[in-house]
Design a protein around this motif. Structure first.
Motif, short mmCIF file in Angstrom:
data_model
loop_
_atom_site.label_atom_id
_atom_site.label_comp_id
_atom_site.label_asym_id
_atom_site.label_seq_id
_atom_site.Cartn_x
_atom_site.Cartn_y
_atom_site.Cartn_z
N ALA A 176 -32.70 25.43 -22.95
CA ALA A 176 -33.48 26.34 -23.80
C ALA A 176 -34.72 26.82 -23.06
O ALA A 176 -35.41 26.05 -22.38
CB ALA A 176 -33.90 25.62 -25.08
N SER A 177 -34.99 28.11 -23.21
CA SER A 177 -36.18 28.70 -22.59
C SER A 177 -37.44 28.02 -23.14
O SER A 177 -37.61 27.89 -24.36
CB SER A 177 -36.23 30.20 -22.89
N LYS A 178 -38.32 27.62 -22.24
CA LYS A 178 -39.58 27.02 -22.67
C LYS A 178 -40.48 28.05 -23.33
O LYS A 178 -41.31 27.70 -24.18
CB LYS A 178 -40.30 26.41 -21.46
N GLU A 179 -40.32 29.32 -22.97
CA GLU A 179 -41.20 30.37 -23.48
C GLU A 179 -40.71 30.96 -24.80
O GLU A 179 -41.52 31.33 -25.65
CB GLU A 179 -41.32 31.50 -22.45
N ARG A 180 -39.37 31.05 -24.98
CA ARG A 180 -38.85 31.83 -26.10
C ARG A 180 -38.12 31.02 -27.15
O ARG A 180 -37.67 31.58 -28.16
CB ARG A 180 -37.91 32.92 -25.55
N VAL A 181 -38.00 29.72 -26.96
CA VAL A 181 -37.32 28.87 -27.94
C VAL A 181 -38.26 27.72 -28.32
O VAL A 181 -38.69 26.94 -27.46
CB VAL A 181 -36.00 28.31 -27.38
N ALA A 182 -38.54 27.62 -29.58
CA ALA A 182 -39.48 26.59 -30.05
C ALA A 182 -38.81 25.23 -30.11
O ALA A 182 -37.59 25.11 -30.24
CB ALA A 182 -40.00 26.97 -31.44
N ASP A 183 -39.62 24.17 -30.02
CA ASP A 183 -39.10 22.81 -30.20
C ASP A 183 -38.46 22.71 -31.58
O ASP A 183 -39.03 23.17 -32.58
CB ASP A 183 -40.24 21.79 -30.09
N ASP A 221 -31.67 33.34 -24.12
CA ASP A 221 -32.69 32.33 -24.43
C ASP A 221 -32.18 30.90 -24.35
O ASP A 221 -32.95 29.98 -24.07
CB ASP A 221 -33.24 32.57 -25.84
N ILE A 222 -30.89 30.71 -24.61
CA ILE A 222 -30.30 29.37 -24.52
C ILE A 222 -28.94 29.47 -23.84
O ILE A 222 -28.31 30.53 -23.81
CB ILE A 222 -30.15 28.69 -25.90
N ALA A 223 -28.49 28.34 -23.30
CA ALA A 223 -27.20 28.32 -22.61
C ALA A 223 -26.58 26.93 -22.73
O ALA A 223 -27.29 25.92 -22.76
CB ALA A 223 -27.35 28.69 -21.14
N LEU A 224 -25.26 26.90 -22.78
CA LEU A 224 -24.55 25.63 -22.73
C LEU A 224 -24.45 25.18 -21.28
O LEU A 224 -24.25 25.99 -20.37
CB LEU A 224 -23.14 25.79 -23.31
N GLY A 225 -24.58 23.86 -21.06
CA GLY A 225 -24.46 23.34 -19.70
C GLY A 225 -24.33 21.83 -19.71
O GLY A 225 -24.54 21.18 -20.73
N SER A 252 -37.89 26.70 -15.85
CA SER A 252 -38.06 27.65 -16.96
C SER A 252 -37.41 27.17 -18.25
O SER A 252 -37.59 27.79 -19.30
CB SER A 252 -37.48 29.02 -16.58
N VAL A 253 -36.68 26.04 -18.19
CA VAL A 253 -35.95 25.57 -19.38
C VAL A 253 -36.24 24.10 -19.63
O VAL A 253 -36.76 23.38 -18.78
CB VAL A 253 -34.42 25.76 -19.20
N ARG A 254 -35.86 23.66 -20.81
CA ARG A 254 -35.88 22.24 -21.13
C ARG A 254 -34.50 21.87 -21.66
O ARG A 254 -33.75 22.73 -22.17
CB ARG A 254 -36.96 21.91 -22.16
#
Length: 334
Positions: free
Chosen positions: A126-133, A209-213, A233-235
């Motif tokens: 998940a994007s650290k900038e565009r996806v909230a916890d 904004d998010i991706a499966l991996g 850039s992601v968490r």
């Protein structure tokens, strides 16, 4: 290549296989990923191990070689691959109190034909900038229209995504699984392509904004100077199934029917589930050990705890054909 040519080539390769080691292993994993734990085994036991990298056609090779195969063991990834090898009739059951005590029941076959060595979780980057916890919580949620145009993933017919869809089938049945696949496709930001790391690059570039991996790709990206910015850039987010846990898959090992060095091969299998070997193998590959008492690497531990789904992996393999059919029916990659 004709069947006759394939069989002749396979027979020739079997003769050429170096019979210098005490244990011979066919592996679909790059040998350098396994060598550190093999070196530890040889140092401790004096038993030499030969790793033969078989990138494609491992099942066909074992079938063609039959009882003449020099391979004692097979190491591979993904429950679908393990099940395919078992279904080909080239694997023998192994009885070992050591293996059964170390490997949880859901991470080995009931008849002792394969045992998991490490696990990996199918997670969300998940994007650290565009996806909230807390914005991503469940796999089911990925089909929600709120994610429209925001998701990236590799091909829907890749083994990793087929295994995930197989888990959806196991939890909810084929009808709901098809609806989920349709919803996930509707939320894609672009046509599926590339591997898991490519999806993280797309997040970094702002394409989604998010991706499966899989979890271990984070470690691989951090080790590559050209990909570190993608990783940073992601968490990692560990979704769960409603009423279940986080989907996991495995790397595993099985003993061939031929196994010319069965005693030494069993000794290697048992070593690979020891706390020492589990820590080495898991750290080298940024994966999770199957032993509950084995240490995580510092990097893997930094991703935080999660609750693995407890579905029997053999059951998931049984749903693979249905998962493939669903992905084709919804034209996921189209």
């Amino acid at each position: 290549m004709s069947l006759r040519s394939f069989l002749l080539a396979t027979a020739a390769s079997a003769v050429a296989f170096p019979a210098l080691a005490d244990v011979n292993v066919y592996t679909t994993r790059q040998p350098e990923l396994i060598q550190p734990v093999i070196d530890a085994f040889t140092t401790q036991t004096g038993i030499m191990v030969n790793l033969a990298f078989v990138e494609e056609g491992i099942v066909e090779r074992l079938v063609a070689e039959g009882d003449r195969s020099p391979a004692d063991l097979v190491m591979t990834v993904d429950i679908a691959n393990l099940s395919q090898i078992v279904d080909a009739g080239v694997i023998q059951p192994v009885e070992s109190e050591v293996l059964e005590a170390a490997v949880p029941a859901e991470l080995r076959s009931a008849d002792g034909r394969w045992f998991a060595l490490t696990t990996r979780a199918r997670i969300v980057y998940a994007s650290k900038e565009r996806v909230a916890d807390g914005e991503v919580t469940t796999y089911e949620d990925l089909a929600d229209p709120k994610w429209q145009g925001r998701i990236c993933t590799r091909s829907g017919v890749h083994n990793y995504n087929l295994a995930l869809l197989s888990a959806v089938i196991a939890h909810h049945g084929e009808e709901q699984a098809k609806a989920w696949a349709e919803g996930l496709k509707a939320n894609l930001a672009k046509k599926p392509q590339g591997g898991d790391r490519d999806q993280v690059q797309s997040i970094w570039q702002g394409e989604c904004d998010i991706a499966l991996g899989n979890t271990y790709y984070m470690g691989q990206m951090l080790e590559d100077p050209e990909q570190q910015d993608w990783a940073n850039s992601v968490r990692i987010v560990f979704p769960t199934f409603e009423g279940g846990g986080t989907h996991v898959n495995v790397s595993g090992i099985a003993m061939t029917n031929a196994a010319p060095n069965r005693e030494e091969a069993l000794e290697l299998m048992e070593f690979l589930v020891s706390p020492e070997a589990q820590a080495i193998y898991a750290e080298e590959n940024n994966e999770y050990p199957v032993r509950a008492d084995a240490e995580l690497s510092d990097l893997v531990a930094s991703w935080g705890p999660f609750t693995p789904d407890t579905l029997d992996l053999t059951e998931l393999a049984g749903h693979r054909a249905a998962a493939l059919r669903i992905m084709e029916e919804v034209n996921f990659d189209g």
